[in-house]
Design a protein around this motif. Structure first.
Motif, PDB file in Angstrom:
ATOM      1  N   ARG A 495       0.795  -1.199   0.142  1.00 54.50           N
ATOM      2  CA  ARG A 495      -0.093  -0.026  -0.067  1.00 54.50           C
ATOM      3  C   ARG A 495       0.801   1.306   0.055  1.00 54.50           C
ATOM      4  N   ASN A 496       2.018   1.239   0.498  1.00 50.60           N
ATOM      5  CA  ASN A 496       2.898   2.303   0.465  1.00 50.60           C
ATOM      6  C   ASN A 496       3.963   2.651  -0.871  1.00 50.60           C
ATOM      7  N   GLY A 497       3.681   1.616  -1.635  1.00 48.58           N
ATOM      8  CA  GLY A 497       4.265   1.647  -2.953  1.00 48.58           C
ATOM      9  C   GLY A 497       5.112   0.365  -3.204  1.00 48.58           C
ATOM     10  N   LEU A 498       5.284   0.012  -4.504  1.00 45.72           N
ATOM     11  CA  LEU A 498       6.079  -1.060  -4.706  1.00 45.72           C
ATOM     12  C   LEU A 498       7.575  -0.946  -4.413  1.00 45.72           C
ATOM     13  N   ASP A 499       8.019   0.323  -4.453  1.00 45.62           N
ATOM     14  CA  ASP A 499       9.388   0.743  -4.353  1.00 45.62           C
ATOM     15  C   ASP A 499       9.636   0.945  -2.631  1.00 45.62           C
ATOM     16  N   GLU A 500       8.570   0.771  -2.122  1.00 46.79           N
ATOM     17  CA  GLU A 500       8.969   0.903  -0.389  1.00 46.79           C
ATOM     18  C   GLU A 500       8.908  -0.468   0.155  1.00 46.79           C
ATOM     19  N   PRO A 501       9.416  -0.625   1.268  1.00 50.40           N
ATOM     20  CA  PRO A 501       9.485  -1.986   2.079  1.00 50.40           C
ATOM     21  C   PRO A 501       8.187  -2.337   2.342  1.00 50.40           C
ATOM     22  N   THR A 502       7.882  -3.625   2.199  1.00 50.69           N
ATOM     23  CA  THR A 502       6.598  -4.120   2.329  1.00 50.69           C
ATOM     24  C   THR A 502       6.128  -4.149   3.859  1.00 50.69           C
ATOM     25  N   GLU A 503       4.893  -3.932   4.216  1.00 51.00           N
ATOM     26  CA  GLU A 503       4.287  -3.575   5.474  1.00 51.00           C
ATOM     27  C   GLU A 503       2.977  -4.308   5.854  1.00 51.00           C
ATOM     28  N   LEU A 504       3.117  -5.419   6.620  1.00 46.19           N
ATOM     29  CA  LEU A 504       1.689  -5.995   6.816  1.00 46.19           C
ATOM     30  C   LEU A 504       0.824  -5.134   7.534  1.00 46.19           C
ATOM     31  N   MET A 505      -0.422  -5.664   7.597  1.00 45.40           N
ATOM     32  CA  MET A 505      -1.498  -4.926   8.262  1.00 45.40           C
ATOM     33  C   MET A 505      -1.504  -5.251   9.874  1.00 45.40           C
ATOM     34  N   THR A 506      -1.995  -4.150  10.602  1.00 42.95           N
ATOM     35  CA  THR A 506      -2.565  -4.771  12.020  1.00 42.95           C
ATOM     36  C   THR A 506      -4.142  -4.988  11.762  1.00 42.95           C
ATOM     37  N   PRO A 507      -4.503  -6.318  12.112  1.00 42.94           N
ATOM     38  CA  PRO A 507      -5.908  -6.428  12.039  1.00 42.94           C
ATOM     39  C   PRO A 507      -6.777  -5.667  12.886  1.00 42.94           C
ATOM     40  N   GLY A 508      -7.748  -5.389  12.145  1.00 43.17           N
ATOM     41  CA  GLY A 508      -9.050  -4.390  12.688  1.00 43.17           C
ATOM     42  C   GLY A 508      -8.684  -2.951  12.473  1.00 43.17           C
ATOM     43  N   GLU A 509      -7.223  -2.594  12.271  1.00 42.94           N
ATOM     44  CA  GLU A 509      -6.802  -1.251  11.916  1.00 42.94           C
ATOM     45  C   GLU A 509      -7.517  -0.599  10.444  1.00 42.94           C
ATOM     46  N   VAL A 510      -8.020   0.589  10.292  1.00 39.67           N
ATOM     47  CA  VAL A 510      -8.419   1.189   9.358  1.00 39.67           C
ATOM     48  C   VAL A 510      -7.350   1.902   8.564  1.00 39.67           C
TER      49      VAL A 510
END
Length: 582
Positions: A495-510
């Protein structure tokens, strides 16, 4: 003066030597004789013919493509169609376009310069080809072979991630392409072939025995040699690096001093051809190159053919165009000097669906388009077209969210062409699915034209560590027919861009996600509805997210995820449509 078409001769497997000594092979189509026209003044006995070059991985001698080559030759061109390195009759090691090492720039340069000095060539060279043969053109172009005058390209974007949208494997088309068009020729790399060794054998085995079994194989990393032939190592490299650009086109446009005709379609997965056009207009090194770019976008899928009927839609007689008749005037102008009007008028020619007519524009996207927000509304029951989801110009109100469960074991199935390419299809086939949220306007009281790149700004949460969100823009006809126009896709970890480090979600966070849809041009007529469908799967057009947070290409576990979409005053989910105002 029109050119009188002539009979042609074909020389097969003509050797074309590369600088490293590797021998590639080409079929050469030559006119028997030509009546001189315009400024050409050349016959088969007075200096040779202007020459067109296509480099392909798809077997240069396929009869389905030969008609186009014969058509160009009959219009007074020498046509060279070459098996690229390591493919079919050409020697050397094949390096796939999704890899990290290529020989195509140098091979393309050497082929152009070889063709230019042949006795049947007058030294003026153009290149042509769609999809992979377009990629081969863009690879060689920055080297600027001295005899290369122009390109006729299309069906190719500037980044690998335009091909694999959102950094995610697209098995529907990718497996048909890799296993059906590429792997049969690489089975020869194995001591003993493990699978079909011709495209025809692959088609027959798939149709009768295998059908679509590889689509449901998990994990992708363990696909057997029967499927991938000698490509296993490069296939794994591709899977590991789907979110990275390997093409390297960005930064090279400033080296390409050539007029280029860019062709694509609204249902072409690589409609990012429009970005190639804009890069050349903005970055080409000379005014000659910048001013002589042309963009042509019709209601077509990813194919050489330009037919009026695609999928469930007939776009009318103006959409039926012969490829040779489109390409020949371009080459006649640049290689023969004919003043035929092909460069007159505005540089962008688009087909407006709904109106079913062509229109010239000065820029892409049209500068006069007005970004217009349509907000999502419901009372919490937007599931299915019979739900209470609404789309309107009115801003978000204090209202509850919508939710659904995405189960990767039962994904929303893609509605597309049999070959895995996009096309317009009636979405009512998926109308029963409660894992699709539907938001639509009331029947329109006045027509609205949308031309450009829509963007969905989505406020959403999930109980998974990683998941996907999808969106389709749909034209709903008065009889209920619901035709898809374009779509967008977002994998949450990117979600932050393909050139940025991947970041998993926090369950329940919007989170707020921006889903950029592919471009389109459509007139929503009076009585029609504008609709968007939001879900978390479109399989096999995009690979399933397993919802585990692991690397899906080597993970076999599948978990359901509960998704929640918010559209209240503080989280106003909306789609921004580029509206053309009369």
């Amino acid at each position: 003066m029109p050119l009188v078409k002539t009979e042609i001769t074909v020389e097969h497997n003509v050797v074309t030597p590369m600088r490293d000594g590797t021998l590639l092979r080409a079929d050469v189509y030559l006119p028997d004789k030509v009546i001189p026209i315009g400024a050409m003044g050349a016959t088969s006995g007075s200096g040779g013919f202007p020459t067109l070059v296509c480099r392909t991985p798809y077997d240069k001698s396929r009869e389905r493509d030969a008609e186009r080559y014969r058509g160009l030759a009959s219009n007074g061109y020498a046509v060279v169609v070459q098996d690229k390195r390591g493919r079919w009759e050409s020697d050397g090691l094949y390096r796939p376009m999704y890899g990290s090492q290529f020989d195509d720039a140098e091979d393309g340069y050497d082929t152009i310069e070889w063709a230019a000095v042949q006795p049947w060539s007058n030294g003026k060279i153009g290149t042509f080809g769609y999809s992979y043969p377009s990629w081969t053109q863009w690879m060689l172009a920055p080297l600027m072979p001295p005899h290369l005058v122009t390109m006729f390209a299309g069906g190719m974007g500037p980044k690998t991630t335009d091909w694999e949208m959102g950094g995610v494997f697209r098995p529907g088309r990718a497996l048909q392409w890799l296993l059906g068009l590429i792997a049969p020729d690489t089975q020869k790399w194995l001591d003993d072939a493990q699978g079909p060794t011709t495209i025809e054998d692959y088609d027959a085995i798939t149709r009768v025995a295998n059908r679509e079994k590889w689509l449901w194989f998990l994990p992708w990393s363990e696909l057997p040699l029967e499927a991938v032939g000698g490509l296993r190592e490069s296939f794994h490299d591709w899977l590991r690096n789907h979110h990275k650009d390997r093409f390297g086109f960005i930064g090279n446009f400033s080296k390409i001093d050539l007029p280029v005709h860019h062709r694509t379609g609204w249902y072409d997965r690589l409609v990012a051809t429009t970005d190639m056009y804009n890069h050349m207009v903005d970055e080409a090194p000379t005014e000659h190159a910048r001013a002589n770019q042309r963009l042509f976008v019709g209601p077509y899928t990813h194919a050489n053919e330009m037919n009026r009927v695609t999928g469930d839609m007939d776009f009318g007689p103006d959409a039926e165009i012969d490829w040779v008749e489109l390409a020949t005037p371009w080459f006649d102008y640049w290689l023969k000097g004919q003043q035929n009007g092909v460069m007159d008028g505005a540089p962008v020619n688009i087909f407006v669906m709904g109106a079913n007519r062509w229109r010239l524009e000065e820029t892409w996207p049209p500068a006069r388009a007005v970004d217009t927000d349509f907000f999502l509304h419901s009372s919490g029951g937007a599931n299915t077209p019979s739900g209470d989801g609404e789309l309107s110009l009115e801003g978000s109100n204090p209202e509850g969210p919508d939710s659904y469960v995405y189960d990767p074991r039962d994904p929303v199935m893609s509605l597309y062409l049999a070959n895995g390419q996009d096309g317009p299809f009636d979405q009512r086939m998926n109308a029963h699915r409660r894992d699709i949220l539907v938001y639509q306007t009331a029947p329109l009281e006045q027509a609205i034209e949308v031309t450009g790149n829509p963007v969905l700004r989505l406020h959403a949460a999930s109980d998974a560590l990683d998941t996907d969100f999808t969106v389709k823009l749909i034209d709903v006809h008065p009889d209920g027919t619901a035709i898809n126009l374009c779509y967008g896709f977002q994998r949450a970890r990117f979600r932050n861009g393909l050139d940025e480090p991947t970041e998993l979600m926090t369950p329940g966070e919007v989170y707020e996600f921006d889903l950029k849809l592919l471009p389109t041009s459509n007139l929503f007529k009076v009585g029609h509805r504008i609709r968007i469908d939001i879900s978390s799967s479109d399989y096999p057009n995009h690979d399933r997210n397993h919802n585990t947070g692991a690397d899906d290409w080597q993970d076999a576990e599948l978990r359901p995820a509960r998704q929640t979409v918010f559209h209240d005053a503080t989280r106003p989910s909306r789609i921004t449509l580029p509206v053309i105002e009369e």
